[in-house]
Design a protein around this motif. Structure first.
Motif, PDB file in Angstrom:
ATOM      1  N   LEU A 396      27.733  63.629  23.845  1.00  0.00           N
ATOM      2  CA  LEU A 396      27.099  64.935  24.080  1.00  0.00           C
ATOM      3  C   LEU A 396      28.056  65.878  24.789  1.00  0.00           C
ATOM      4  O   LEU A 396      28.149  67.067  24.454  1.00  0.00           O
ATOM      5  CB  LEU A 396      25.834  64.760  24.924  1.00  0.00           C
ATOM      6  CG  LEU A 396      24.650  64.037  24.293  1.00  0.00           C
ATOM      7  CD1 LEU A 396      23.556  63.816  25.327  1.00  0.00           C
ATOM      8  CD2 LEU A 396      24.108  64.815  23.100  1.00  0.00           C
ATOM      9  N   CYS A 397      28.780  65.338  25.771  1.00  0.00           N
ATOM     10  CA  CYS A 397      29.744  66.161  26.524  1.00  0.00           C
ATOM     11  C   CYS A 397      30.901  66.609  25.650  1.00  0.00           C
ATOM     12  O   CYS A 397      31.316  67.780  25.682  1.00  0.00           O
ATOM     13  CB  CYS A 397      30.290  65.370  27.712  1.00  0.00           C
ATOM     14  SG  CYS A 397      29.143  65.166  29.069  1.00  0.00           S
ATOM     15  N   ARG A 398      31.445  65.701  24.877  1.00  0.00           N
ATOM     16  CA  ARG A 398      32.640  66.012  24.086  1.00  0.00           C
ATOM     17  C   ARG A 398      32.387  67.097  23.052  1.00  0.00           C
ATOM     18  O   ARG A 398      33.289  67.866  22.727  1.00  0.00           O
ATOM     19  CB  ARG A 398      33.154  64.754  23.397  1.00  0.00           C
ATOM     20  CG  ARG A 398      33.839  63.775  24.333  1.00  0.00           C
ATOM     21  CD  ARG A 398      34.375  62.600  23.577  1.00  0.00           C
ATOM     22  NE  ARG A 398      35.312  63.006  22.523  1.00  0.00           N
ATOM     23  CZ  ARG A 398      35.776  62.211  21.577  1.00  0.00           C
ATOM     24  NH1 ARG A 398      35.376  60.940  21.544  1.00  0.00           N
ATOM     25  NH2 ARG A 398      36.624  62.646  20.670  1.00  0.00           N
ATOM     26  N   PHE A 399      31.160  67.143  22.540  1.00  0.00           N
ATOM     27  CA  PHE A 399      30.868  68.109  21.487  1.00  0.00           C
ATOM     28  C   PHE A 399      29.910  69.187  21.990  1.00  0.00           C
ATOM     29  O   PHE A 399      28.914  69.513  21.359  1.00  0.00           O
ATOM     30  CB  PHE A 399      30.341  67.385  20.247  1.00  0.00           C
ATOM     31  CG  PHE A 399      31.349  66.442  19.675  1.00  0.00           C
ATOM     32  CD1 PHE A 399      32.407  66.915  18.923  1.00  0.00           C
ATOM     33  CD2 PHE A 399      31.289  65.088  19.961  1.00  0.00           C
ATOM     34  CE1 PHE A 399      33.373  66.054  18.419  1.00  0.00           C
ATOM     35  CE2 PHE A 399      32.246  64.215  19.465  1.00  0.00           C
ATOM     36  CZ  PHE A 399      33.294  64.705  18.694  1.00  0.00           C
ATOM     37  N   SER A 400      30.278  69.686  23.167  1.00  0.00           N
ATOM     38  CA  SER A 400      29.552  70.797  23.774  1.00  0.00           C
ATOM     39  C   SER A 400      30.535  71.937  23.998  1.00  0.00           C
ATOM     40  O   SER A 400      31.737  71.721  24.143  1.00  0.00           O
ATOM     41  CB  SER A 400      28.926  70.380  25.109  1.00  0.00           C
ATOM     42  OG  SER A 400      28.058  69.280  24.919  1.00  0.00           O
ATOM     43  N   ASP A 401      30.018  73.160  24.034  1.00  0.00           N
ATOM     44  CA  ASP A 401      30.928  74.299  24.191  1.00  0.00           C
ATOM     45  C   ASP A 401      31.321  74.481  25.653  1.00  0.00           C
ATOM     46  O   ASP A 401      30.824  73.808  26.560  1.00  0.00           O
ATOM     47  CB  ASP A 401      30.305  75.579  23.621  1.00  0.00           C
ATOM     48  CG  ASP A 401      28.960  75.907  24.274  1.00  0.00           C
ATOM     49  OD1 ASP A 401      28.810  75.627  25.476  1.00  0.00           O
ATOM     50  OD2 ASP A 401      28.075  76.439  23.584  1.00  0.00           O
ATOM     51  N   GLU A 402      32.242  75.389  25.873  1.00  0.00           N
ATOM     52  CA  GLU A 402      32.795  75.597  27.210  1.00  0.00           C
ATOM     53  C   GLU A 402      31.766  76.116  28.203  1.00  0.00           C
ATOM     54  O   GLU A 402      31.967  76.025  29.419  1.00  0.00           O
ATOM     55  CB  GLU A 402      33.984  76.574  27.136  1.00  0.00           C
ATOM     56  CG  GLU A 402      35.192  76.000  26.413  1.00  0.00           C
ATOM     57  CD  GLU A 402      35.646  74.684  27.031  1.00  0.00           C
ATOM     58  OE1 GLU A 402      35.746  74.607  28.262  1.00  0.00           O
ATOM     59  OE2 GLU A 402      35.872  73.732  26.271  1.00  0.00           O
ATOM     60  N   ALA A 403      30.671  76.671  27.704  1.00  0.00           N
ATOM     61  CA  ALA A 403      29.630  77.168  28.612  1.00  0.00           C
ATOM     62  C   ALA A 403      29.016  76.043  29.427  1.00  0.00           C
ATOM     63  O   ALA A 403      28.387  76.273  30.457  1.00  0.00           O
ATOM     64  CB  ALA A 403      28.550  77.892  27.812  1.00  0.00           C
ATOM     65  N   MET A 404      29.211  74.819  28.962  1.00  0.00           N
ATOM     66  CA  MET A 404      28.651  73.657  29.662  1.00  0.00           C
ATOM     67  C   MET A 404      29.704  72.979  30.527  1.00  0.00           C
ATOM     68  O   MET A 404      29.554  71.821  30.904  1.00  0.00           O
ATOM     69  CB  MET A 404      28.090  72.659  28.647  1.00  0.00           C
ATOM     70  CG  MET A 404      26.941  73.214  27.828  1.00  0.00           C
ATOM     71  SD  MET A 404      26.425  72.052  26.548  1.00  0.00           S
ATOM     72  CE  MET A 404      25.852  70.687  27.558  1.00  0.00           C
TER      73      MET A 404
END
Length: 666
Positions: A396-404
């Motif tokens: 989930l972390c790896r494929f999240s945008d920079e906003a996260m």
């Protein structure tokens, strides 16, 4: 990557129509009394008459059958909703005993009273897996080697003999056939969202399972047979699965935020993710993993179809084509022989984890065991659920945008990410070989602690100790070590004692820590690893035999129950194992060095490779003979040392050729 918000269904149009609409087209109200006797038994003829057949070949017409059975399912669902839990238990609990998991089916009844679509889908996944395993028990009444695939099991003559072909055709309308509703597969492979699974189909399968129990009871009474339940798969050595730290409530709260924002999660599947995390919090570990595995598959399928530029593969395939499932997504090549790009995106550590937990034969194979009903859901271990949820959080972390960014960099999440990035395979044959070697070395290191005869009681006999032959063996081992030293870490050898300074557990641990790429190992490499594992296993057996034999003989010596020849043989044993220990340690060192260089050696020309195999097979033959000679019923210690001498000479003679191969590999 496709925007997960834009995906409204993962069911192709024909599959969506079959599951969500076809069974609702007939508006007839069906009387439950038509299929239910006054005593609560299923009237099977009234059910089977709704299965329609093609005129051409009398095979099941799935479209007409689904349409015809729709009102029946609706009636069963309404009937179950009219019952209290107590009434349901009184009338039906006994009919689920044949499944060996009555409680699971009773809880499915509870789910039917719920308005939560996610719970219905979960209940249906558990029901289908438990039903499959129970049907396997019935199959074994008539045959051996139960089919692995549900579709083959339902189509078997063995089940038709017990339940009748017409009954099996009813089941195939709902599960097991890609031409029917195929409810098990669309759920377990992560194609169906919660809202797309009608509760009435779950109710109908619960009803049919009870009816199968009634038919089975009659069959067992008539044939005087006894139903034997297959044992559940039990996970052992759970510590080997420990890749991620223990997940606490704070980490799970962060995960719930990640789920809502991550590009890995299809929004139509969001309820499944939330339910999976909730189940973990509530210590319902089987439920958590059952919910999560299909969603990992759905998210990876989104990545797979994007990176390989085949967006049409995101949807369920028709009966004439293959589904895009874990098996294809984790493969090296696509079905068109092009290279699969998903491993490039996921990277090796994540691929290793997925192969370890899902595919490798010596791994836990979580999805297979769960989906086929092979695990006791009530005792599913937290340790495994912790690893699956931990891995999912890192994805989930790896494929999240920079906003996260703030969530991804959270102090509780970073340790998970670090664990994920350095994960190495634990269940690939190469990894298992490393484990075997180190376990064998630990066993051999116990030899110096073996009880021996006090020196004052030991009579000197003509043997190896102190004579020229012994010195020759020691010299041969030292020379081989010297040649191998070029391929070992520096400063690991003492000139005073090369044998005991190199042939150590510490060195083997250091060599085994060398990272070796295990993903998509070519066949020649796996062939070599098979031989190396056999050699290691034989060495370990020799060690265990020596330890057991020495303990037994020492006890007999103290009790003075050894005959003259046995005393003589015991002394030969004590002398022999002093020299056998460095030889076995040398073999383990050779195995480890072979392991480090095996990929490169196997890429060389076929002649080199065949010579390489010949050398390894000669070592295997030696260790197999050692097992025979050192066995309790043989105790051939003179022959053991003679064989060892010949083998060391052979190793020396071919060492130049072998070292050349190793040189090519470096």
């Amino acid at each position: 990557m496709a925007l997960p918000d834009s995906v409204t269904t993962c069911l192709s149009q024909p599959v969506h129509y079959a599951i969500c609409k076809l069974g609702f087209e007939k508006k007839d109200t069906y009387d439950i009394d038509n299929i239910l006797s006054g005593s609560g038994e299923v009237c099977w003829p009234a059910v089977t008459e709704h299965v329609c057949y093609l005129e051409s070949d009398r095979s099941v017409d799935y479209i007409k059958s689904i349409r015809s059975l729709g009102p029946v399912c609706e009636s069963v669902n309404s009937y179950f909703k009219s019952l209290t839990k107590k009434q349901f238990v009184i009338h039906y609990a006994s009919w689920f005993h044949w499944t060996n998991c009555t409680e699971v089916f009773l809880k499915v009844f509870d789910v039917l009273q719920s308005t939560q679509a996610t719970e219905v889908a979960l209940g249906l996944m558990k029901l289908t897996s438990c039903l499959e395993w129970a049907l396997g028990d019935v199959y074994l009444l008539k045959g051996n080697d139960c089919p692995f695939l549900l579709r083959d099991l339902l189509a078997s003559e063995q089940l038709a003999d017990v339940f009748g072909q017409a009954v099996m055709n009813v089941l195939r309308v709902f599960i097991g056939s890609p031409h029917g509703l195929n409810l098990r597969n669309v759920l377990w492979h992560g194609f169906a969202s919660p809202q797309e699974i009608p509760a009435k189909y779950c109710a109908m399968l619960l009803f049919l399972t009870a009816g199968l129990g009634q038919l089975l009871q009659t069959y067992l009474l008539q044939t005087k047979s006894v139903l034997v339940h297959q044992p559940y798969v039990i996970f052992i050595s759970l510590e080997e699965l420990d890749a991620f730290p223990d997940l606490n409530s704070e980490i799970l709260s962060i995960a719930e935020e990640l789920v809502k924002l991550s590009g890995f999660v299809l929004k139509i599947m969001l309820p499944f993710w939330i339910a999976a995390l909730t189940a973990f919090k509530q210590s319902r570990y089987a439920d958590s993993v059952i919910l999560l595995l299909p969603q990992l598959e759905a998210g990876l399928r989104l990545l797979f179809t994007t990176t390989n530029k085949c967006p049409n593969r995101l949807l369920t395939a028709e009966s004439s084509a293959l589904y895009t499932t874990f098996d294809e997504m984790l493969a090296k090549h696509l079905d068109n022989e092009e290279v699969n790009q998903l491993p490039v995106v996921l990277e090796e550590p994540a691929m290793d984890f997925l192969w370890d937990f899902l595919n490798h034969q010596e791994g836990p194979r979580i999805r297979d065991h769960l989906s086929h009903g092979e695990i006791n859901l009530e005792t599913f271990p937290r340790e495994i659920a912790n690893q699956i949820v931990g891995f999912a959080i890192t994805i989930l972390c790896r494929f999240s945008d920079e906003a996260m960014y703030s969530l991804k960099e959270h102090m509780l999440i970073k340790p998970l990410m670090n664990c994920a990035s350095c994960y190495q395979s634990r269940f690939h044959p190469i990894s298992r070989l490393k484990k075997q070697v180190l376990e064998c070395m630990k066993s051999i290191h116990l030899w110096p602690e073996l009880a021996t005869v006090p020196e004052e009681q030991e009579q000197r006999i003509k043997g190896l100790e102190g004579n020229a032959e012994a010195n020759t063996l020691i010299l041969m081992i030292s020379e081989i070590i010297s040649q191998l030293q070029h391929y070992m870490p520096q400063n690991c050898c003492s000139s005073d004692d090369p044998i005991n300074s190199i042939l150590t557990e510490r060195l083997l641990v250091e060599l085994c820590d060398t990272r070796i790429c295990t993903l998509y190992s070519p066949r020649p490499v796996l062939e070599v690893v098979v031989i190396l594992r056999k050699i290691s296993a034989q060495c370990h057996q020799v060690s265990q035999q020596v330890i057991a034999g020495a303990a037994l003989r020492h006890t007999q010596w103290l009790n003075k129950t050894l005959h003259s020849r046995q005393r003589h043989n015991y002394r030969r044993m004590l002398n022999s194992i002093k020299f056998l220990s460095p030889v076995l340690r040398l073999v383990l060192l050779l195995i480890t060095l072979e392991l480090v260089s095996v990929h490169s050696v196997c890429k060389k020309n076929p002649f080199d490779y065949q010579q390489y195999l010949k050398f390894l097979k000669s070592v295997l033959q030696y260790t197999e003979n050692l097992v025979t000679y050192t066995s309790p019923d043989k105790n051939k210690w003179d022959e053991t040392m003679e064989l060892t001498k010949k083998t060391l000479i052979k190793i020396q003679k071919i060492s130049d050729r072998k070292l050349m191969l190793m040189h090519l590999a470096t």
